[in-house]
Scaffold this active site. Sequence first.
Site, PDB file in Angstrom:
ATOM      1  N   ASP A 438      59.750 -35.092   6.171  1.00  0.00           N
ATOM      2  CA  ASP A 438      59.883 -34.733   7.529  1.00  0.00           C
ATOM      3  C   ASP A 438      61.161 -33.942   7.645  1.00  0.00           C
ATOM      4  OD1 ASP A 438      57.479 -36.167   7.526  1.00  0.00           O
ATOM      5  OD2 ASP A 438      58.377 -38.056   8.471  1.00  0.00           O
ATOM      6  N   ASP A 459      55.444 -33.703   3.910  1.00  0.00           N
ATOM      7  CA  ASP A 459      54.965 -33.485   5.406  1.00  0.00           C
ATOM      8  C   ASP A 459      56.592 -32.844   5.854  1.00  0.00           C
ATOM      9  OD1 ASP A 459      52.787 -34.733   4.960  1.00  0.00           O
ATOM     10  OD2 ASP A 459      53.489 -36.596   5.747  1.00  0.00           O
TER      11      ASP A 459
END
Length: 872
Positions: A438, A459
């Site tokens: 992230d 991600d």
Amino acid sequence: MQIKLRALSLLASAALAALFHPAPASAAPGAGTVARDIVYGHAAGETLLLDAHTPGGQGPFPVVLVVHGGGWSGGDKEEDIMPAMSAALTNFTWFTINYRLAPANRWPACYDDVLNAIRWVKQHAPEYKGDPDRIALMGYSSGGHLVALAGTRTNLDTRVRAVVALAPPTDIARDALRRGGMDKWVSMKNLLGRDQLDAATLEVMKQISPINYIQPGMPPFLLVQGDADKTVPCVQTVDFESRLKSDHVPCGLIIIPGGQHRISDWARFEPGWPAQVADWLNRNLTKDQSNASDVSGSATDKSIVVVSSVANDVSANFTNLQSAINAAPDHGTRPYRILLKPGIYEGQFIVPKSKNQIQLFGEDAGNTVLTYGLNVRETNASTDPRFKGAGTVVLGDNFQARNVTIQNTSGDHGQALALRVDGDRAVFNHCRILGWQDTLMLNDGRDYFTNCYLAGRVDFIYGSATAVFQNCEIHSKNGGHVTAANTPRDQPFGFVFLGCQLTGDPNPWIAPDGTPANQRDHPMADLGRPWRPYASVAYINCWMGDHINPAGWNNWRNPANETTARYAEYNSSGPGANPARRVKWARQLTPEQAQAYTVANILHGADGWDPAQPDQIPEANQMAQSANAAAAASSRTLPVLFIVGDSTVHNSAPGLLGWGDVVGRFFDPGKISVENHAKPGRSSRTFQTQGWWARILSAARPGDFVIIQMGHNDGGPLDDASRARGTIPGIGGQSQTIHNPLLDRPEVVHTYGWYMRKYIVDARAHGMIPIICSPVPRVPEHTVKAGDTDKTPWVEWSREVAGQEKAFFIPLNHLILMHYVGMSPHEIKAAWFTTNDNTHANAAGAALNASAVVAGLRALDDCPLKLDLLNP
């Protein structure tokens, strides 16, 4: 011989300079005195000398530091600029310097000498009645390059108030390619000590090119250039001006019509150019900052603050970045620029929602680092509990960052954001965003990343925003997922990657200490997985390494996502591009579908935002309208309507006329002047590349208008030996590098829409109101019926560009065709066209076309130009 004489002069001066006394002052022509051969430094066994002019009167006077030309290997402080400018600079304190010359002294010796001269002048200017807070640089040719580089590399101790560059080489790498190599550019060969124009040499040339360091907050520039210059082509200076303006750097441009490279010849073509330069300097070196016409971004601008990571740095306004952010005005109406000195800035930094004009600029992303070392499960006393695990948080709108690294060093221990963006219209340029899981959260709004490096594993680009990544490197650390979009169902675009490079670490990833780390069963990365069902991600013209999973995409263990996720690719290349093996529920776009993926179309929104064209201001028409009265009251008594076009707009051939030749009769001469600058044979491309557009811009003032009609000549070849005027069909961002046989150099050719968009952007940047016309029709092939439209694609493309840019548009093609209804081609040609072809109008046709332009103007709501028309 010149270099030998210069060396002997330096040796003789060095002997005298041992006493550190200047030569006796002598009377200068006009006013004041000149002291010669003052020592400003020593380097590599040479004594560095300058001359100083002290005006008569009390002072303090504005200061000009002059740097001579000579190809970095010749010239002298008393040459080129001063014979041309001395009479115009009598009310300035000026210094002319010598610097170390090549090949005896390689780069960066000459540049270092210019920087040291600036430091010397700042310290000693008061001794010559000069104001150290009002210093401008002025350089010619190679000296223009040196002052342009010093002006763009805005270090605090060498920062000046203004820069005047005369015929400056500003894009060295491009110039070397144009010249055909080092053997064709001996002075550059001498300067760099390099014989081959290889990749390493080109990289060095990029590093010394001023065009690569442009950023907001720089001092204003004035560029002076001859349009017949073959040594430094005019187009290079025009491109530099365009780049300056695109980053909101105030810039003036004086074009010398017919002027070549020799500065001593310019007065034959434009006798008043030195006075224009002196006038510009007077305005931009004014004591009262508010009276200067174009000095935004100067060193004394209160909207610029300097931050240092070094405690007790007296040259900085702040030694804490968060304090600098907090000092920005709430709900500001102008940019608040924070200049970061090189250093490591540790901690969590938050841009509040009320701080909506923050611009953060570092010198280089490699040495300007914002760093944070905590993940979402960790905290400390300084962490905002709302944003645990997030290093830099941007809540305000209109944020910009350039040349900085933003990183989270927590490591591969779960969610640890380097950067979170919630605001709208955020721009990141030449930044590095580094983390593991992230890394980058784009939580809302619209975002634009260009020439950036982003790295992570899981991600590492995620969120619900609409974002464009253009010409970026996206680096996967040992597998994982590049994206995790959370795009709302009714949002047309999520994350779009344009021309990016996807790279990955080898398996296993090697830690900084040299040991293998994070060895995993599945080291391949996928292009994305849907955080929410309607995730939207597209890769357009991207290169993909072999770390990309052939299947491409991941459904996040939920087959239902396959029916809703919006995943797409177009023209992927590299070993990771495997369209045949991609999951069946992802799309491979057609060329027609891919045309929708432009920066302007993706980020347009309700306000027409296009960060790839930063000069575009949605309110530009209203701003220029309010300036109309001011222009009429200035020294030029009336605003001007400039007309841009081809031979259908201006034609002096026997029996022919263009509509621009007669449209002036429809305007009130007491309200506006009409100037037809159309050139037969030009396309939207060549009207710009040949310098005709630059001439209009140099004469333009806020409140002027420009009508542009192009398209008749855009359909030809890009690189034929007779005209080389064609453009790429369409309005997208495609480009192609060709060898222009007429100019004998490489040229990047763009689409018709790109050039038309540039007219609009440039015009607005100069305060003009642009108006686009569709091309006039040729003789139709059939009898015209009501509602008929011309099938020429440039007609529709001109309308689309005007619509995208929110510019005024006249459907000229349609308005003229309405007059042809019921007429056969023979009748139309006999009444309104030349007998020679089916394109050019006779006098009656020109009058008809001009009346159609006027009818189109009258139909435009809110267009102030129609107020200058005569009553019908």
